[in-house]
Design a protein around this motif. Structure first.
Motif, PDB file in Angstrom:
ATOM      1  N   GLY A   1       5.376  12.323  -8.281  1.00 18.40           N
ATOM      2  CA  GLY A   1       6.467  13.239  -7.979  1.00 18.40           C
ATOM      3  C   GLY A   1       6.098  14.709  -8.120  1.00 18.40           C
ATOM      4  O   GLY A   1       6.869  15.581  -7.725  1.00 18.40           O
ATOM      5  N   ARG A   2       4.924  15.001  -8.679  1.00 16.36           N
ATOM      6  CA  ARG A   2       4.499  16.397  -8.794  1.00 16.36           C
ATOM      7  C   ARG A   2       4.025  16.965  -7.458  1.00 16.36           C
ATOM      8  O   ARG A   2       3.869  18.186  -7.328  1.00 16.36           O
ATOM      9  CB  ARG A   2       3.391  16.521  -9.841  1.00 16.36           C
ATOM     10  N   HIS A   3       3.792  16.112  -6.480  1.00 15.07           N
ATOM     11  CA  HIS A   3       3.361  16.584  -5.171  1.00 15.07           C
ATOM     12  C   HIS A   3       4.562  17.054  -4.353  1.00 15.07           C
ATOM     13  O   HIS A   3       5.671  16.535  -4.491  1.00 15.07           O
ATOM     14  CB  HIS A   3       2.616  15.479  -4.422  1.00 15.07           C
ATOM     15  N   ARG A   4       4.312  18.058  -3.508  1.00 15.83           N
ATOM     16  CA  ARG A   4       5.393  18.622  -2.701  1.00 15.83           C
ATOM     17  C   ARG A   4       6.014  17.561  -1.794  1.00 15.83           C
ATOM     18  O   ARG A   4       7.224  17.466  -1.665  1.00 15.83           O
ATOM     19  CB  ARG A   4       4.871  19.788  -1.869  1.00 15.83           C
ATOM     20  N   HIS A   5       5.162  16.799  -1.152  1.00 13.67           N
ATOM     21  CA  HIS A   5       5.640  15.736  -0.270  1.00 13.67           C
ATOM     22  C   HIS A   5       5.110  14.401  -0.755  1.00 13.67           C
ATOM     23  O   HIS A   5       3.963  14.299  -1.213  1.00 13.67           O
ATOM     24  CB  HIS A   5       5.171  15.962   1.174  1.00 13.67           C
ATOM     25  N   VAL A   6       5.950  13.383  -0.651  1.00 11.82           N
ATOM     26  CA  VAL A   6       5.536  12.009  -0.922  1.00 11.82           C
ATOM     27  C   VAL A   6       5.895  11.171   0.298  1.00 11.82           C
ATOM     28  O   VAL A   6       7.051  11.173   0.738  1.00 11.82           O
ATOM     29  CB  VAL A   6       6.211  11.442  -2.185  1.00 11.82           C
ATOM     30  N   CYS A   7       4.898  10.477   0.848  1.00 11.31           N
ATOM     31  CA  CYS A   7       5.085   9.655   2.043  1.00 11.31           C
ATOM     32  C   CYS A   7       4.914   8.190   1.665  1.00 11.31           C
ATOM     33  O   CYS A   7       3.929   7.827   1.019  1.00 11.31           O
ATOM     34  CB  CYS A   7       4.066  10.002   3.121  1.00 11.31           C
ATOM     35  N   LEU A   8       5.848   7.362   2.075  1.00 10.39           N
ATOM     36  CA  LEU A   8       5.745   5.919   1.905  1.00 10.39           C
ATOM     37  C   LEU A   8       5.663   5.279   3.284  1.00 10.39           C
ATOM     38  O   LEU A   8       6.621   5.320   4.054  1.00 10.39           O
ATOM     39  CB  LEU A   8       6.943   5.367   1.136  1.00 10.39           C
ATOM     40  N   LEU A   9       4.503   4.722   3.601  1.00 12.41           N
ATOM     41  CA  LEU A   9       4.290   4.028   4.867  1.00 12.41           C
ATOM     42  C   LEU A   9       4.433   2.533   4.620  1.00 12.41           C
ATOM     43  O   LEU A   9       3.744   1.975   3.748  1.00 12.41           O
ATOM     44  CB  LEU A   9       2.904   4.312   5.430  1.00 12.41           C
ATOM     45  N   LEU A  10       5.315   1.889   5.367  1.00  4.52           N
ATOM     46  CA  LEU A  10       5.444   0.439   5.272  1.00  4.52           C
ATOM     47  C   LEU A  10       4.886  -0.162   6.561  1.00  4.52           C
ATOM     48  O   LEU A  10       5.476  -0.015   7.630  1.00  4.52           O
ATOM     49  CB  LEU A  10       6.904   0.008   5.068  1.00  4.52           C
ATOM     50  N   VAL A  11       3.732  -0.805   6.442  1.00  5.06           N
ATOM     51  CA  VAL A  11       3.058  -1.408   7.596  1.00  5.06           C
ATOM     52  C   VAL A  11       3.457  -2.881   7.642  1.00  5.06           C
ATOM     53  O   VAL A  11       2.930  -3.706   6.893  1.00  5.06           O
ATOM     54  CB  VAL A  11       1.535  -1.258   7.499  1.00  5.06           C
ATOM     55  N   ASP A  12       4.398  -3.197   8.494  1.00  9.29           N
ATOM     56  CA  ASP A  12       4.946  -4.540   8.568  1.00  9.29           C
ATOM     57  C   ASP A  12       3.827  -5.548   8.860  1.00  9.29           C
ATOM     58  O   ASP A  12       3.088  -5.417   9.829  1.00  9.29           O
ATOM     59  CB  ASP A  12       6.008  -4.591   9.673  1.00  9.29           C
ATOM     60  N   GLY A  13       3.701  -6.553   7.979  1.00 10.57           N
ATOM     61  CA  GLY A  13       2.767  -7.642   8.212  1.00 10.57           C
ATOM     62  C   GLY A  13       1.366  -7.478   7.667  1.00 10.57           C
ATOM     63  O   GLY A  13       0.567  -8.420   7.745  1.00 10.57           O
ATOM     64  N   LEU A  14       1.047  -6.310   7.109  1.00 10.54           N
ATOM     65  CA  LEU A  14      -0.332  -6.074   6.656  1.00 10.54           C
ATOM     66  C   LEU A  14      -0.547  -6.684   5.277  1.00 10.54           C
ATOM     67  O   LEU A  14      -0.508  -6.015   4.244  1.00 10.54           O
ATOM     68  CB  LEU A  14      -0.646  -4.581   6.633  1.00 10.54           C
ATOM     69  N   GLY A  15      -0.779  -7.998   5.252  1.00 10.19           N
ATOM     70  CA  GLY A  15      -1.059  -8.667   4.001  1.00 10.19           C
ATOM     71  C   GLY A  15      -2.460  -8.376   3.501  1.00 10.19           C
ATOM     72  O   GLY A  15      -3.310  -7.835   4.215  1.00 10.19           O
ATOM     73  N   GLU A  16      -2.712  -8.751   2.253  1.00 12.80           N
ATOM     74  CA  GLU A  16      -4.046  -8.594   1.675  1.00 12.80           C
ATOM     75  C   GLU A  16      -5.101  -9.295   2.529  1.00 12.80           C
ATOM     76  O   GLU A  16      -6.187  -8.761   2.759  1.00 12.80           O
ATOM     77  CB  GLU A  16      -4.063  -9.195   0.270  1.00 12.80           C
ATOM     78  N   ALA A  17      -4.782 -10.501   2.984  1.00 14.71           N
ATOM     79  CA  ALA A  17      -5.753 -11.267   3.771  1.00 14.71           C
ATOM     80  C   ALA A  17      -6.060 -10.575   5.086  1.00 14.71           C
ATOM     81  O   ALA A  17      -7.214 -10.555   5.536  1.00 14.71           O
ATOM     82  CB  ALA A  17      -5.225 -12.680   4.029  1.00 14.71           C
ATOM     83  N   GLN A  18      -5.039  -9.991   5.713  1.00 20.58           N
ATOM     84  CA  GLN A  18      -5.257  -9.320   6.994  1.00 20.58           C
ATOM     85  C   GLN A  18      -6.095  -8.053   6.809  1.00 20.58           C
ATOM     86  O   GLN A  18      -6.987  -7.769   7.611  1.00 20.58           O
ATOM     87  CB  GLN A  18      -3.910  -8.977   7.651  1.00 20.58           C
ATOM     88  N   LEU A  19      -5.825  -7.307   5.749  1.00 20.87           N
ATOM     89  CA  LEU A  19      -6.621  -6.115   5.493  1.00 20.87           C
ATOM     90  C   LEU A  19      -8.076  -6.481   5.228  1.00 20.87           C
ATOM     91  O   LEU A  19      -9.001  -5.843   5.748  1.00 20.87           O
ATOM     92  CB  LEU A  19      -6.042  -5.345   4.309  1.00 20.87           C
ATOM     93  N   ARG A  20      -8.275  -7.527   4.463  1.00 25.94           N
ATOM     94  CA  ARG A  20      -9.640  -7.953   4.118  1.00 25.94           C
ATOM     95  C   ARG A  20     -10.406  -8.451   5.336  1.00 25.94           C
ATOM     96  O   ARG A  20     -11.591  -8.145   5.510  1.00 25.94           O
ATOM     97  CB  ARG A  20      -9.552  -9.049   3.053  1.00 25.94           C
ATOM     98  N   ARG A  21      -9.742  -9.197   6.208  1.00 27.79           N
ATOM     99  CA  ARG A  21     -10.439  -9.808   7.340  1.00 27.79           C
ATOM    100  C   ARG A  21     -10.514  -8.898   8.559  1.00 27.79           C
ATOM    101  O   ARG A  21     -11.511  -8.904   9.289  1.00 27.79           O
ATOM    102  CB  ARG A  21      -9.753 -11.127   7.720  1.00 27.79           C
ATOM    103  N   LEU A  22      -9.457  -8.120   8.801  1.00 21.69           N
ATOM    104  CA  LEU A  22      -9.410  -7.309  10.019  1.00 21.69           C
ATOM    105  C   LEU A  22      -9.961  -5.904   9.820  1.00 21.69           C
ATOM    106  O   LEU A  22     -10.419  -5.280  10.773  1.00 21.69           O
ATOM    107  CB  LEU A  22      -7.967  -7.207  10.540  1.00 21.69           C
ATOM    108  N   GLY A  23      -9.892  -5.384   8.591  1.00 22.11           N
ATOM    109  CA  GLY A  23     -10.315  -4.003   8.380  1.00 22.11           C
ATOM    110  C   GLY A  23     -11.069  -3.797   7.095  1.00 22.11           C
ATOM    111  O   GLY A  23     -10.715  -2.904   6.293  1.00 22.11           O
ATOM    112  N   PRO A  24     -12.124  -4.560   6.842  1.00 19.87           N
ATOM    113  CA  PRO A  24     -12.833  -4.419   5.554  1.00 19.87           C
ATOM    114  C   PRO A  24     -13.458  -3.049   5.351  1.00 19.87           C
ATOM    115  O   PRO A  24     -13.654  -2.632   4.210  1.00 19.87           O
ATOM    116  CB  PRO A  24     -13.906  -5.514   5.630  1.00 19.87           C
TER     117      PRO A  24
END
Length: 393
Positions: free
Chosen positions: A51-74
Motif C-alpha cells: 500500500g505504500r506504492h502510489r498505484h497498485v494493480c491487480l491482474l486476474l488472468v482467468d484460467g492461468l493455473g500453476e500447471a499452465q504457467l509451468r508448462r506453457l510459459g516456463p
C-alpha cells in the motif's frame, strides 16, 4: 482434508487458512486501508507494504493455473515473477473464485457455487444471468440479480479510488454492477486495449487501485485445450503485454500483482458422460443437473438418495466420486461461515466430483451438446493450484 485421501485419491482441496485466494484478499484489503474481512491473512509477506506504492494493480488472468504457467510459459516474465502457489476456492471456477476476489468472501458466504446453480425453483447461470430450467421462466436478468447477489463489493471500501477494467460485453452487466459497487467500470475491446488503458491510468499522480480482468487465455484453453499451441501463443501475447506494462509501472511507482481464479485440465471427447442417457439414474433426479461438468450438484427426488448413490457408484464410478452434499458442507470446502442461507439447498443431495479427465453433462431440449477441450471446477491439483505473481518498482 487429509482423511479424505483414500476416498478421493489425488484430490486437491482449498486452503482458507492462509494459503488461498481468500487469504490474499484479506491481506490486500488491510494493506490498502480496506475492511478486516474476518479471515486469516496470507501466510507470507509477499504483499507486505504494498500500500505504500502510489498505484497498485491487480491482474486476474482467468484460467492461468500453476500447471499452465509451468508448462506453457516456463521462461515467461510471469514465471519469473511467481512468488508462490495459492489454492483457489471450491469449486475452482470463475463464478465462485472471481466473486471471492471481488467481495473478499468465500463461496460459503457469497453463495455463487457454479456456472449453473439452483436459485429459488429455477436453475440459473449467475454470471450471464439466464435461466436454464424451466424453459418457460419469465425471470428477467435484473430481477435475478436483485435476489441473487448479496455479498457487498470490496474494492469501493479501499482507502483510495478503485477502477475496474473489464471486457466491454460484461463491464455493465448486472453481476458486474453489483460487485463493482461505486467503483468506476472501464470497458475494453481486447487485451491490447486493456493494457493500454491501464498504462495510461498509471500516469495519474493520485494514488489508486486498478483491477484488470483478462479472460482471453481461459477462452482459448476451453476451445483448444490447456496444453495446446494456441494456448501457449495466447500466454506469450499476454506476457508481452505485461512486459510493456511493467516499463510504465517502473516510472509511476506502481506495484503489479497477478493471480488466477482457477487452473485447467484436458477434457478428452471420449471421456464425456451423458448422465441423462441412463434413464433409471437420471429419473431419480427432481430437476436437471447444476454446478459444472467437473462437479455436478444432484437434487434427488424424496426418498431416493440411497438408490441414487448406489446407482451412481455402480454406473458412474469410473468417471466420478459420488458424495453426499452434506459431507462436503460439513468439511468446510466452500469456506468459513456464516453460510449463505441457500448454500445447502443449492448443493443438493449428492455431488458428483469428476475424476481426472472426465466430465459429466445432461442436455435439455434446445441446448447444444456441450463439449470443450479444456475444463475446470473439479479437485485435480491442476484445477485448484494458481500462481501468485508480484512485481514492485
Amino acid at each position: 482434508m487429509e482423511n479424505w485421501n483414500s476416498r478421493f485419491p489425488g484430490a486437491a482441496w482449498p486452503d482458507y487458512q492462509g494459503g488461498g485466494l481468500l487469504n490474499l484478499m484479506q491481506t490486500l484489503s488491510l494493506e490498502l486501508g480496506g475492511p478486516d474481512l474476518g479471515h486469516a491473512p496470507l501466510d507470507s509477506e509477499v504483499l507486505a507494504g504494498i500500500g505504500r506504492h502510489r498505484h497498485v494493480c491487480l491482474l486476474l488472468v482467468d484460467g492461468l493455473g500453476e500447471a499452465q504457467l509451468r508448462r506453457l510459459g516456463p521462461n515467461s516474465r510471469l514465471a519469473a515473477l511467481r512468488r508462490r502457489s495459492l489454492s483457489s476456492v471450491f469449486p475452482p471456477t470463475t463464478a465462485a473464485a472471481v466473486t471471492t476476489v471481488l467481495t473478499g468472501q468465500p463461496p460459503s458466504v457469497h453463495g455463487l457455487i457454479g456456472w449453473h446453480q439452483l436459485h429459488g425453483e429455477e436453475i440459473i447461470a449467475p454470471l450471464p444471468l439466464y435461466v436454464r430450467h424451466p424453459a418457460d421462466s419469465a425471470s428477467a436478468a435484473q430481477q435475478l440479480a436483485d435476489s441473487l447477489f448479496c455479498a457487498p463489493p470490496l474494492f469501493e471500501h479501499f482507502a483510495r479510488p478503485a477502477f475496474l477494467m473489464l471486457p466491454a460485453d460484461i463491464a455493465h452487466s448486472p453481476c458486474t454492477r453489483h460487485h463493482a459497487g461505486s467503483c468506476l467500470r472501464l470497458p475494453y475491446r481486447d487485451s491490447a486495449d486493456a493494457f493500454a488503458q491501464l498504462s495510461a491510468r498509471l500516469s495519474s499522480p493520485a494514488p489508486a487501485f486498478h483491477y484488470l480482468y483478462l479472460r482471453q487465455l481461459d477462452a482459448q484453453m476451453h476451445a483448444t485445450g490447456p496444453d495446446s499451441p494456441q494456448a501457449q501463443q495466447a500466454l506469450a501475447e499476454l506476457d508481452d503485454e505485461l512486459g510493456r506494462l511493467l516499463e510504465e509501472a517502473r516510472q509511476c511507482d506502481a506495484a503489479v500483482v497477478a493471480i488466477a481464479d482457477h487452473g485447467f485440465t484436458a477434457a478428452p471427447a471420449a471421456q464425456w458422460v451423458d448422465v441423462d442417457a441412463d434413464q433409471e439414474l437420471y429419473g431419480l433426479l427432481a430437476r436437471p443437473l447444476s454446478g459444472e461438468t467437473r462437479m455436478a450438484y444432484c437434487h434427488v427426488k424424496p426418498g431416493c438418495v440411497e438408490r441414487f448413490l448406489a446407482l451412481a457408484e455402480a454406473r458412474l464410478g469410473h468417471a466420478c466420486w459420488p458424495a453426499r452434499s452434506a459431507e462436503l458442507l460439513a468439511a468446510g470446502v466452500y469456506g468459513p461461515g456464516p453460510a449463505h442461507p441457500d448454500l445447502a439447498r443449492r448443493c443438493g443431495d449428492v455431488v458428483l466430483i469428476a475424476k481426472p479427465g472426465w466430465n459429466l453433462r445432461d442436455t435439455l431440449p434446445g441446448e447444444r451438446v456441450f463439449l470443450e477441450a479444456g475444463m475446470h471446477a473439479g479437485v485435480h491439483p491442476d484445477e485448484m493450484a494458481v500462481p501468485l505473481m508480484a512485481w514492485r518498482p
